[in-house]
Design an enzyme around this catalytic site. Structure first.
Site, PDB file in Angstrom:
ATOM      1  N   HIS A   7      24.146   0.302  -4.868  1.00  0.00           N
ATOM      2  CA  HIS A   7      25.173   0.751  -3.926  1.00  0.00           C
ATOM      3  C   HIS A   7      25.872  -0.407  -3.234  1.00  0.00           C
ATOM      4  O   HIS A   7      25.381  -1.526  -3.214  1.00  0.00           O
ATOM      5  CB  HIS A   7      24.620   1.740  -2.888  1.00  0.00           C
ATOM      6  CG  HIS A   7      23.575   1.201  -1.955  1.00  0.00           C
ATOM      7  ND1 HIS A   7      22.219   1.294  -2.208  1.00  0.00           N
ATOM      8  CD2 HIS A   7      23.667   0.596  -0.753  1.00  0.00           C
ATOM      9  CE1 HIS A   7      21.537   0.774  -1.212  1.00  0.00           C
ATOM     10  NE2 HIS A   7      22.391   0.321  -0.291  1.00  0.00           N
ATOM     11  N   GLU A  43      23.157   7.208   7.781  1.00  0.00           N
ATOM     12  CA  GLU A  43      23.845   6.844   6.533  1.00  0.00           C
ATOM     13  C   GLU A  43      24.051   8.030   5.609  1.00  0.00           C
ATOM     14  O   GLU A  43      23.350   9.032   5.698  1.00  0.00           O
ATOM     15  CB  GLU A  43      23.097   5.708   5.810  1.00  0.00           C
ATOM     16  CG  GLU A  43      21.607   5.930   5.558  1.00  0.00           C
ATOM     17  CD  GLU A  43      21.280   6.477   4.186  1.00  0.00           C
ATOM     18  OE1 GLU A  43      22.201   6.738   3.389  1.00  0.00           O
ATOM     19  OE2 GLU A  43      20.075   6.676   3.913  1.00  0.00           O
ATOM     20  N   GLN A  55      27.419   3.623   0.040  1.00  0.00           N
ATOM     21  CA  GLN A  55      26.581   3.992   1.195  1.00  0.00           C
ATOM     22  C   GLN A  55      27.400   3.743   2.462  1.00  0.00           C
ATOM     23  O   GLN A  55      27.764   2.609   2.754  1.00  0.00           O
ATOM     24  CB  GLN A  55      25.311   3.130   1.221  1.00  0.00           C
ATOM     25  CG  GLN A  55      24.389   3.453   2.395  1.00  0.00           C
ATOM     26  CD  GLN A  55      23.097   2.658   2.332  1.00  0.00           C
ATOM     27  OE1 GLN A  55      23.125   1.443   2.239  1.00  0.00           O
ATOM     28  NE2 GLN A  55      21.973   3.345   2.382  1.00  0.00           N
ATOM     29  N   HIS A  79      26.982  -4.817   2.775  1.00  0.00           N
ATOM     30  CA  HIS A  79      26.003  -5.372   1.841  1.00  0.00           C
ATOM     31  C   HIS A  79      26.195  -4.803   0.438  1.00  0.00           C
ATOM     32  O   HIS A  79      26.840  -3.773   0.259  1.00  0.00           O
ATOM     33  CB  HIS A  79      24.559  -5.134   2.324  1.00  0.00           C
ATOM     34  CG  HIS A  79      24.129  -3.700   2.371  1.00  0.00           C
ATOM     35  ND1 HIS A  79      24.301  -2.897   3.480  1.00  0.00           N
ATOM     36  CD2 HIS A  79      23.519  -2.904   1.452  1.00  0.00           C
ATOM     37  CE1 HIS A  79      23.801  -1.692   3.237  1.00  0.00           C
ATOM     38  NE2 HIS A  79      23.328  -1.667   2.007  1.00  0.00           N
ATOM     39  N   GLU A 129      20.676  -6.509  -0.894  1.00  0.00           N
ATOM     40  CA  GLU A 129      19.532  -5.599  -0.794  1.00  0.00           C
ATOM     41  C   GLU A 129      18.978  -5.377  -2.202  1.00  0.00           C
ATOM     42  O   GLU A 129      19.745  -5.253  -3.161  1.00  0.00           O
ATOM     43  CB  GLU A 129      20.024  -4.272  -0.190  1.00  0.00           C
ATOM     44  CG  GLU A 129      18.962  -3.195  -0.043  1.00  0.00           C
ATOM     45  CD  GLU A 129      19.566  -1.867   0.455  1.00  0.00           C
ATOM     46  OE1 GLU A 129      20.668  -1.864   1.030  1.00  0.00           O
ATOM     47  OE2 GLU A 129      18.928  -0.829   0.224  1.00  0.00           O
TER      48      GLU A 129
HETATM   49  C1  V0V Z   1      25.445 -11.328   9.382  1.00  0.00           C
HETATM   50  N1  V0V Z   1      25.977 -12.280   8.603  1.00  0.00           N
HETATM   51  C2  V0V Z   1      26.425 -11.708   7.472  1.00  0.00           C
HETATM   52  C3  V0V Z   1      26.144 -10.324   7.607  1.00  0.00           C
HETATM   53  N2  V0V Z   1      25.536 -10.124   8.810  1.00  0.00           N
HETATM   54  N3  V0V Z   1      27.013 -12.224   6.387  1.00  0.00           N
HETATM   55  C4  V0V Z   1      27.347 -11.365   5.406  1.00  0.00           C
HETATM   56  N4  V0V Z   1      27.122 -10.021   5.481  1.00  0.00           N
HETATM   57  C5  V0V Z   1      26.536  -9.469   6.548  1.00  0.00           C
HETATM   58  N5  V0V Z   1      26.325  -8.172   6.604  1.00  0.00           N
HETATM   59  C6  V0V Z   1      26.063 -13.714   8.879  1.00  0.00           C
HETATM   60  C7  V0V Z   1      26.557 -13.965  10.281  1.00  0.00           C
HETATM   61  O1  V0V Z   1      27.958 -13.966  10.298  1.00  0.00           O
HETATM   62  C8  V0V Z   1      25.982 -15.316  10.579  1.00  0.00           C
HETATM   63  O2  V0V Z   1      26.802 -16.303  10.017  1.00  0.00           O
HETATM   64  C9  V0V Z   1      24.655 -15.325   9.833  1.00  0.00           C
HETATM   65  O3  V0V Z   1      24.772 -14.289   8.840  1.00  0.00           O
HETATM   66  C10 V0V Z   1      23.464 -15.044  10.699  1.00  0.00           C
HETATM   67  O4  V0V Z   1      23.732 -13.868  11.415  1.00  0.00           O
HETATM   68  P1  V0V Z   1      22.962 -13.516  12.753  1.00  0.00           P
HETATM   69  O5  V0V Z   1      23.636 -14.137  13.887  1.00  0.00           O
HETATM   70  O6  V0V Z   1      21.504 -13.829  12.567  1.00  0.00           O
HETATM   71  O7  V0V Z   1      23.260 -11.953  12.812  1.00  0.00           O
HETATM   72  P2  V0V Z   1      22.297 -10.769  12.978  1.00  0.00           P
HETATM   73  O8  V0V Z   1      21.351 -10.988  14.100  1.00  0.00           O
HETATM   74  O9  V0V Z   1      23.148  -9.565  13.020  1.00  0.00           O
HETATM   75  O10 V0V Z   1      21.429 -10.755  11.631  1.00  0.00           O
HETATM   76  C11 V0V Z   1      22.041 -10.728  10.378  1.00  0.00           C
HETATM   77  C12 V0V Z   1      21.023 -10.226   9.359  1.00  0.00           C
HETATM   78  C13 V0V Z   1      20.611  -8.805   9.795  1.00  0.00           C
HETATM   79  C14 V0V Z   1      21.668 -10.239   7.991  1.00  0.00           C
HETATM   80  C15 V0V Z   1      19.803 -11.181   9.372  1.00  0.00           C
HETATM   81  O11 V0V Z   1      21.778  -8.005   9.823  1.00  0.00           O
HETATM   82  C16 V0V Z   1      19.567  -8.169   8.924  1.00  0.00           C
HETATM   83  O12 V0V Z   1      18.360  -8.428   9.039  1.00  0.00           O
HETATM   84  N6  V0V Z   1      19.993  -7.249   8.015  1.00  0.00           N
HETATM   85  C17 V0V Z   1      19.077  -6.519   7.127  1.00  0.00           C
HETATM   86  C18 V0V Z   1      18.887  -5.089   7.544  1.00  0.00           C
HETATM   87  C19 V0V Z   1      20.162  -4.288   7.528  1.00  0.00           C
HETATM   88  O13 V0V Z   1      21.251  -4.829   7.426  1.00  0.00           O
HETATM   89  N7  V0V Z   1      20.036  -2.914   7.669  1.00  0.00           N
HETATM   90  C20 V0V Z   1      21.164  -2.014   7.702  1.00  0.00           C
HETATM   91  C21 V0V Z   1      21.421  -1.399   6.366  1.00  0.00           C
HETATM   92  P3  V0V Z   1      27.385 -17.516  10.879  1.00  0.00           P
HETATM   93  O14 V0V Z   1      28.169 -16.867  11.969  1.00  0.00           O
HETATM   94  O15 V0V Z   1      26.147 -18.221  11.365  1.00  0.00           O
HETATM   95  O16 V0V Z   1      28.198 -18.300   9.909  1.00  0.00           O
HETATM   96  S1  V0V Z   1      20.187  -0.177   6.037  1.00  0.00           S
HETATM   97  C22 V0V Z   1      20.292   0.249   4.383  1.00  0.00           C
HETATM   98  O17 V0V Z   1      21.127  -0.400   3.633  1.00  0.00           O
HETATM   99  C23 V0V Z   1      19.469   1.284   3.931  1.00  0.00           C
HETATM  100  C24 V0V Z   1      18.594   2.066   4.824  1.00  0.00           C
HETATM  101  C25 V0V Z   1      19.441   1.649   2.491  1.00  0.00           C
HETATM  102  O18 V0V Z   1      20.176   1.074   1.690  1.00  0.00           O
HETATM  103  O19 V0V Z   1      18.667   2.576   2.119  1.00  0.00           O
HETATM  104 CO    CO Z   2      21.789  -0.173   1.701  1.00  0.00          CO
END
Ligand code: V0V
Ligand code: CO
Length: 137
Positions: A7, A43, A55, A79, A129
């Site tokens: 997705h 979602e 998604q 993502h 992911e």
């Molecule tokens: C943050 N950054 C991204 C980003 N989010 N880059 C690309 N795509 C994204 N979505 C960049 C951000 O601009 C920063 O870059 C750097 O990564 C570090 O970000 P941060 O300040 O640590 O930001 P946070 O605290 O928001 O953390 C980002 C992360 C967090 C990616 C670590 O969002 C995470 O753990 N995500 C994984 C879980 C998730 O996203 N769940 C929701 C979907 P600069 O500014 O330093 O250059 S749930 C889902 O998909 C489900 C349930 C499913 O599929 O079934």
């Molecule tokens: Co997802």
């Protein structure tokens, strides 16, 4: 290692509004909906073809991954999720290459899947992911 694009996750402020948009534009159907407290999202999965989906993600709070993304970048692609046969095996093989895993263990994902995220900074700026689909009954 990768079987398909499972997705593409789209961050949005209003899930119902974006469901209507994608249904209207591309004639997609919603095949699952879930509130995932651990991930901080509400979602919906819209099937594109076979086992590939759009998604749509609405944050449960501003202080969540999708909430912070919306505040910083606005709505859009959040993502890309790849289907794998065995998520733990894929996590191990990718971690060996120096990519930071955002999850130590697989977590619960949409439609009974097991998921894990890779740090966007180690994957060319793409939040990635890995998805192991639930076994079909
Ligand atoms: C943050 N950054 C991204 C980003 N989010 N880059 C690309 N795509 C994204 N979505 C960049 C951000 O601009 C920063 O870059 C750097 O990564 C570090 O970000 P941060 O300040 O640590 O930001 P946070 O605290 O928001 O953390 C980002 C992360 C967090 C990616 C670590 O969002 C995470 O753990 N995500 C994984 C879980 C998730 O996203 N769940 C929701 C979907 P600069 O500014 O330093 O250059 S749930 C889902 O998909 C489900 C349930 C499913 O599929 O079934
Ligand atoms: Co997802």
């Amino acid at each position: 290692m990768l079987l398909r694009i499972d997705h593409v996750g789209i961050a949005c402020h209003d899930l119902e509004e974006k469901i209507r948009l994608f249904q209207e534009l591309f004639e997609l159907e919603v095949v699952a909906r879930e509130v995932n407290e651990e991930q901080g999202v509400k979602e919906a999965m819209l099937r594109v073809a076979g086992d590939s989906y759009i998604q749509l993600l609405e944050p449960l709070s501003p202080d969540s991954p999708v909430g912070r993304f919306l505040a910083r970048r606005g709505e859009g692609v959040h993502h890309v999720a790849f289907g794998v046969g065995d998520v733990s095996d894929a996590m191990g093989r990718i971690a060996e290459k120096g990519v930071r895993l955002l999850d130590e263990q697989p977590r619960h994902g949409s439609m009974g899947s097991s998921i894990a995220f890779l740090h966007p900074k180690d994957v060319g700026g793409m939040l990635t992911e890995l998805v192991q689909a639930a076994k079909r009954k």
